[in-house]
Design a protein around this motif. Sequence first.
Motif, PDB file in Angstrom:
ATOM      1  N   VAL A   1       7.941  -6.004  -2.230  1.00  0.00           N
ATOM      2  CA  VAL A   1       6.482  -5.934  -2.265  1.00  0.00           C
ATOM      3  C   VAL A   1       5.882  -7.136  -1.548  1.00  0.00           C
ATOM      4  CG1 VAL A   1       4.470  -5.781  -3.760  1.00  0.00           C
ATOM      5  CG2 VAL A   1       6.576  -4.608  -4.392  1.00  0.00           C
ATOM      6  N   ILE A   2       6.525  -8.295  -1.695  1.00  0.00           N
ATOM      7  CA  ILE A   2       6.040  -9.501  -1.007  1.00  0.00           C
ATOM      8  C   ILE A   2       6.055  -9.279   0.510  1.00  0.00           C
ATOM      9  CG2 ILE A   2       6.452 -11.966  -0.652  1.00  0.00           C
ATOM     10  CD1 ILE A   2       7.748 -12.087  -3.373  1.00  0.00           C
ATOM     11  N   VAL A   3       7.111  -8.619   0.982  1.00  0.00           N
ATOM     12  CA  VAL A   3       7.186  -8.347   2.426  1.00  0.00           C
ATOM     13  C   VAL A   3       6.048  -7.429   2.867  1.00  0.00           C
ATOM     14  CG1 VAL A   3       8.619  -7.382   4.268  1.00  0.00           C
ATOM     15  CG2 VAL A   3       9.677  -8.676   2.405  1.00  0.00           C
ATOM     16  N   SER A   4       5.742  -6.418   2.060  1.00  0.00           N
ATOM     17  CA  SER A   4       4.647  -5.500   2.415  1.00  0.00           C
ATOM     18  C   SER A   4       3.303  -6.216   2.441  1.00  0.00           C
ATOM     19  CB  SER A   4       4.608  -4.338   1.416  1.00  0.00           C
ATOM     20  OG  SER A   4       5.804  -3.591   1.467  1.00  0.00           O
ATOM     21  N   VAL A   5       3.062  -7.077   1.436  1.00  0.00           N
ATOM     22  CA  VAL A   5       1.811  -7.836   1.409  1.00  0.00           C
ATOM     23  C   VAL A   5       1.728  -8.774   2.614  1.00  0.00           C
ATOM     24  CG1 VAL A   5       0.486  -9.550   0.123  1.00  0.00           C
ATOM     25  CG2 VAL A   5       1.581  -7.665  -1.085  1.00  0.00           C
ATOM     26  N   ALA A   6       2.837  -9.429   2.943  1.00  0.00           N
ATOM     27  CA  ALA A   6       2.846 -10.329   4.100  1.00  0.00           C
ATOM     28  C   ALA A   6       2.590  -9.564   5.389  1.00  0.00           C
ATOM     29  CB  ALA A   6       4.183 -11.068   4.175  1.00  0.00           C
ATOM     30  N   ALA A   7       3.240  -8.392   5.524  1.00  0.00           N
ATOM     31  CA  ALA A   7       3.026  -7.580   6.724  1.00  0.00           C
ATOM     32  C   ALA A   7       1.578  -7.127   6.830  1.00  0.00           C
ATOM     33  CB  ALA A   7       3.960  -6.381   6.718  1.00  0.00           C
ATOM     34  N   GLY A   8       0.982  -6.749   5.684  1.00  0.00           N
ATOM     35  CA  GLY A   8      -0.410  -6.331   5.707  1.00  0.00           C
ATOM     36  C   GLY A   8      -1.343  -7.430   6.153  1.00  0.00           C
ATOM     37  N   ASN A   9      -1.080  -8.685   5.750  1.00  0.00           N
ATOM     38  CA  ASN A   9      -1.926  -9.804   6.151  1.00  0.00           C
ATOM     39  C   ASN A   9      -1.702 -10.206   7.602  1.00  0.00           C
ATOM     40  OD1 ASN A   9      -3.541 -11.248   3.748  1.00  0.00           O
ATOM     41  ND2 ASN A   9      -1.691 -10.285   2.916  1.00  0.00           N
ATOM     42  N   ILE A  10      -0.538  -9.898   8.137  1.00  0.00           N
ATOM     43  CA  ILE A  10      -0.305 -10.166   9.559  1.00  0.00           C
ATOM     44  C   ILE A  10      -0.989  -9.102  10.420  1.00  0.00           C
ATOM     45  CG2 ILE A  10       1.472 -10.245  11.349  1.00  0.00           C
ATOM     46  CD1 ILE A  10       3.350 -11.480   9.306  1.00  0.00           C
ATOM     47  N   LEU A  11      -0.886  -7.850   9.991  1.00  0.00           N
ATOM     48  CA  LEU A  11      -1.451  -6.764  10.778  1.00  0.00           C
ATOM     49  C   LEU A  11      -2.973  -6.676  10.648  1.00  0.00           C
ATOM     50  CD1 LEU A  11       1.232  -4.033  10.041  1.00  0.00           C
ATOM     51  CD2 LEU A  11       0.891  -5.247  12.181  1.00  0.00           C
ATOM     52  N   THR A  12      -3.515  -7.040   9.495  1.00  0.00           N
ATOM     53  CA  THR A  12      -4.971  -7.009   9.277  1.00  0.00           C
ATOM     54  C   THR A  12      -5.404  -8.328   8.642  1.00  0.00           C
ATOM     55  OG1 THR A  12      -4.598  -5.928   7.154  1.00  0.00           O
ATOM     56  CG2 THR A  12      -5.100  -4.508   9.029  1.00  0.00           C
ATOM     57  N   PRO A  13      -5.533  -9.387   9.421  1.00  0.00           N
ATOM     58  CA  PRO A  13      -5.875 -10.702   8.872  1.00  0.00           C
ATOM     59  C   PRO A  13      -7.369 -10.796   8.535  1.00  0.00           C
ATOM     60  CG  PRO A  13      -5.662 -10.859  11.229  1.00  0.00           C
ATOM     61  CD  PRO A  13      -5.289  -9.450  10.873  1.00  0.00           C
TER      62      PRO A  13
ATOM     63  N   GLY B   1      -6.530  -8.077   3.618  1.00  0.00           N
ATOM     64  CA  GLY B   1      -5.267  -8.691   3.236  1.00  0.00           C
ATOM     65  C   GLY B   1      -5.303  -9.219   1.822  1.00  0.00           C
ATOM     66  N   THR B   2      -6.440  -9.810   1.422  1.00  0.00           N
ATOM     67  CA  THR B   2      -6.592 -10.253   0.038  1.00  0.00           C
ATOM     68  C   THR B   2      -6.570  -9.070  -0.923  1.00  0.00           C
ATOM     69  OG1 THR B   2      -7.953 -12.063   0.888  1.00  0.00           O
ATOM     70  CG2 THR B   2      -7.998 -11.677  -1.481  1.00  0.00           C
ATOM     71  N   PHE B   3      -7.123  -7.956  -0.499  1.00  0.00           N
ATOM     72  CA  PHE B   3      -7.085  -6.748  -1.341  1.00  0.00           C
ATOM     73  C   PHE B   3      -5.645  -6.271  -1.544  1.00  0.00           C
ATOM     74  CE2 PHE B   3      -7.044  -2.077  -1.587  1.00  0.00           C
ATOM     75  CZ  PHE B   3      -7.741  -1.914  -2.794  1.00  0.00           C
ATOM     76  N   TYR B   4      -4.800  -6.371  -0.493  1.00  0.00           N
ATOM     77  CA  TYR B   4      -3.396  -6.008  -0.659  1.00  0.00           C
ATOM     78  C   TYR B   4      -2.751  -6.853  -1.745  1.00  0.00           C
ATOM     79  CZ  TYR B   4      -3.893  -3.779   3.951  1.00  0.00           C
ATOM     80  OH  TYR B   4      -4.299  -3.000   5.002  1.00  0.00           O
ATOM     81  N   ALA B   5      -2.996  -8.175  -1.697  1.00  0.00           N
ATOM     82  CA  ALA B   5      -2.398  -9.068  -2.703  1.00  0.00           C
ATOM     83  C   ALA B   5      -2.923  -8.741  -4.098  1.00  0.00           C
ATOM     84  CB  ALA B   5      -2.693 -10.520  -2.336  1.00  0.00           C
ATOM     85  N   ALA B   6      -4.231  -8.482  -4.209  1.00  0.00           N
ATOM     86  CA  ALA B   6      -4.803  -8.162  -5.524  1.00  0.00           C
ATOM     87  C   ALA B   6      -4.237  -6.849  -6.060  1.00  0.00           C
ATOM     88  CB  ALA B   6      -6.319  -8.092  -5.412  1.00  0.00           C
TER      89      ALA B   6
ATOM     90  N   ALA C   1       1.040 -15.853  -0.185  1.00  0.00           N
ATOM     91  CA  ALA C   1       1.445 -15.288   1.105  1.00  0.00           C
ATOM     92  C   ALA C   1       0.233 -14.770   1.883  1.00  0.00           C
ATOM     93  CB  ALA C   1       2.459 -14.168   0.882  1.00  0.00           C
ATOM     94  N   ALA C   2      -0.720 -14.148   1.150  1.00  0.00           N
ATOM     95  CA  ALA C   2      -1.915 -13.624   1.819  1.00  0.00           C
ATOM     96  C   ALA C   2      -2.737 -14.736   2.449  1.00  0.00           C
ATOM     97  CB  ALA C   2      -2.757 -12.833   0.819  1.00  0.00           C
ATOM     98  N   PHE C   3      -3.010 -15.797   1.691  1.00  0.00           N
ATOM     99  CA  PHE C   3      -3.839 -16.889   2.210  1.00  0.00           C
ATOM    100  C   PHE C   3      -3.168 -17.604   3.374  1.00  0.00           C
ATOM    101  CE2 PHE C   3      -5.792 -17.075  -2.256  1.00  0.00           C
ATOM    102  CZ  PHE C   3      -6.819 -16.225  -1.878  1.00  0.00           C
ATOM    103  N   VAL C   4      -1.892 -17.912   3.221  1.00  0.00           N
ATOM    104  CA  VAL C   4      -1.188 -18.634   4.289  1.00  0.00           C
ATOM    105  C   VAL C   4      -1.109 -17.798   5.561  1.00  0.00           C
ATOM    106  CG1 VAL C   4       1.036 -19.612   4.977  1.00  0.00           C
ATOM    107  CG2 VAL C   4       0.134 -20.065   2.690  1.00  0.00           C
ATOM    108  N   LEU C   5      -0.713 -16.544   5.436  1.00  0.00           N
ATOM    109  CA  LEU C   5      -0.554 -15.701   6.626  1.00  0.00           C
ATOM    110  C   LEU C   5      -1.889 -15.343   7.264  1.00  0.00           C
ATOM    111  CD1 LEU C   5       2.338 -13.377   5.456  1.00  0.00           C
ATOM    112  CD2 LEU C   5       2.433 -15.200   7.147  1.00  0.00           C
TER     113      LEU C   5
END
Length: 551
Positions: free
Chosen positions: A122-134, A138-143, A180-184
């Motif tokens: 799941v961490i990988v999916s959240v990280a990928a989401g923040n890279i693809l849609t910064p 991306g914060t919504f993915y993490a939430a 991961a969301a904030f950093v990426l």
Amino acid sequence: MATETPSRSAETLTPAPSTPSGLQQAKLFRIYNHYRLVVSLMLVALLFVDPINFDTRFRLHDYYQAGVSAYLALNAFIALLLVAGFHPSQRHITLSILMDILIMHGLLLTSTGITNGLANLVIVSVAAGNILTPSRMGTFYAALAAICSLGISGWAVLTLGESADDIVRAGSLGILYFAAAFVLQNISRRMMRSEALATSRARSIAELEQINQQIIQRMRTGILVLDRYGHIRLANAAAEELLYGAPKASAPFRDYATVLPKPLKLGLEAWLKDPTRRIEPFQPSSTSPLLQANFTQLDQERGDHILVFIEDMSKVTQQAQQMKLASLGRLTAGIAHEIRNPLGAISHAAQLMEEAPDLEPGDRQMLGIIRRHSRRVNGIIENVLDLSRRRAAHADLIEVGPWLQEFREDFLQTQDEHCTAANIVLKIDPQLPPARFDKSQIEQVMVNLCDNGLRYSEQHSGQRTIGIHAGATDDRERAYIDVRDQGPGIAPENRNSVFEPFFTTDKSGTGLGLYLARELCEANQAHLSLIEDDQPGCCFRITFAHPGRMI
């Protein structure tokens, strides 16, 4: 306003699919989908490793198997779409990330819960989401991931009696999701800004390069780039026109594969032996103007390429002659009436004396000399005044063939007064390109060339015959006109002087006709030259500029 600004900035950071950033985003999504396909294949493969223990350890084994199989089928379907050329938009990417997060948590729910290793995916999916849609998405993915993890843990504690440690683990995972969301997001925003800045600068550099190429192409100075062996690497339009007669229809400042003219090749070899030496002016061909080449090293350290500047020396010579004739014209204009008054009196007195009945033959011959030279002096004054009063050219796009036929008819009508009929043999090649020139000025040039040709033909062969040939240059883009007489030709020692002002081999000539003809041609961006060949007589060629060039 405060609530709208973040969303606008987020939108600006979300690239369109057609932009370079959008294409890069689509490429990253393809890579991410490959990762998902590999993960789903591994999850399906693990079903066949220890199926007996899976039945005892998993909460909802049948649902887990169905979820893993559906996940593999979904990823395979998306992979086939991408292979077929499908270009995912932003909403497709967002939907895929949301489905990944939900499916992964569904698999956690039906397997062993939050303690399963799938939680790390799941961490990988959240990280990928923040890279693809910064953006805020991306914060919504993490939430969403954090809420799902806490929901699964809370459900397991309340309904299955699991340990409360699962809730603590879910909270830790939620912290990792947001971190991961904030950093990426920060890293992705900086990368996108850097990419946008690099793209903007690359566009500016490309525009500047295009402007420089256009400037170089429009320069009247020829520019060549050579290697040490004399091979042409680059050439602008002016260099092609000066060296080879016409620029090629191609991209600006392109790669060139034409052999260097022999005089320039010899000058290059002499310069390589002695870089301080200045080579002599040269002519690439008999119809080319006199050129001056200057060499310099393009790369001072390596010395691999040589930059050559080619100047048209005829322009400099013409400017000097124009200054001389302008001064002479002003002088002539000031004293013309002072000369013409006594000149007219002399001519009138000679005419009256010729009417005397008892005039001796010797005296009549002397009077003829006086009248002939009076007309010559008056002609010199008229020609110099014409040079000083020459108007600018008003060019039109002319079909050379029909214009020449009309000129021939009009010119022959003016020759009826001569005792010997004039004969003009006209030859016009098919598919002749048009030319841009001032009819009245080029007609004046043709009249001068035809009059000279008829006069010298009659003196040499007794027949007033000349030939006019209209053809096209080798590139079939420019027209030329040749005027050939049947006269004795021009001596080799006089070939370089025929276009100089006041140079003549005819005792009755003023020496300004050919000079004025070349000046009129230059005013129309044409070139008048003397053709050297093995055929009898003398041939002058008018080579017109490309019809697309404006005067």
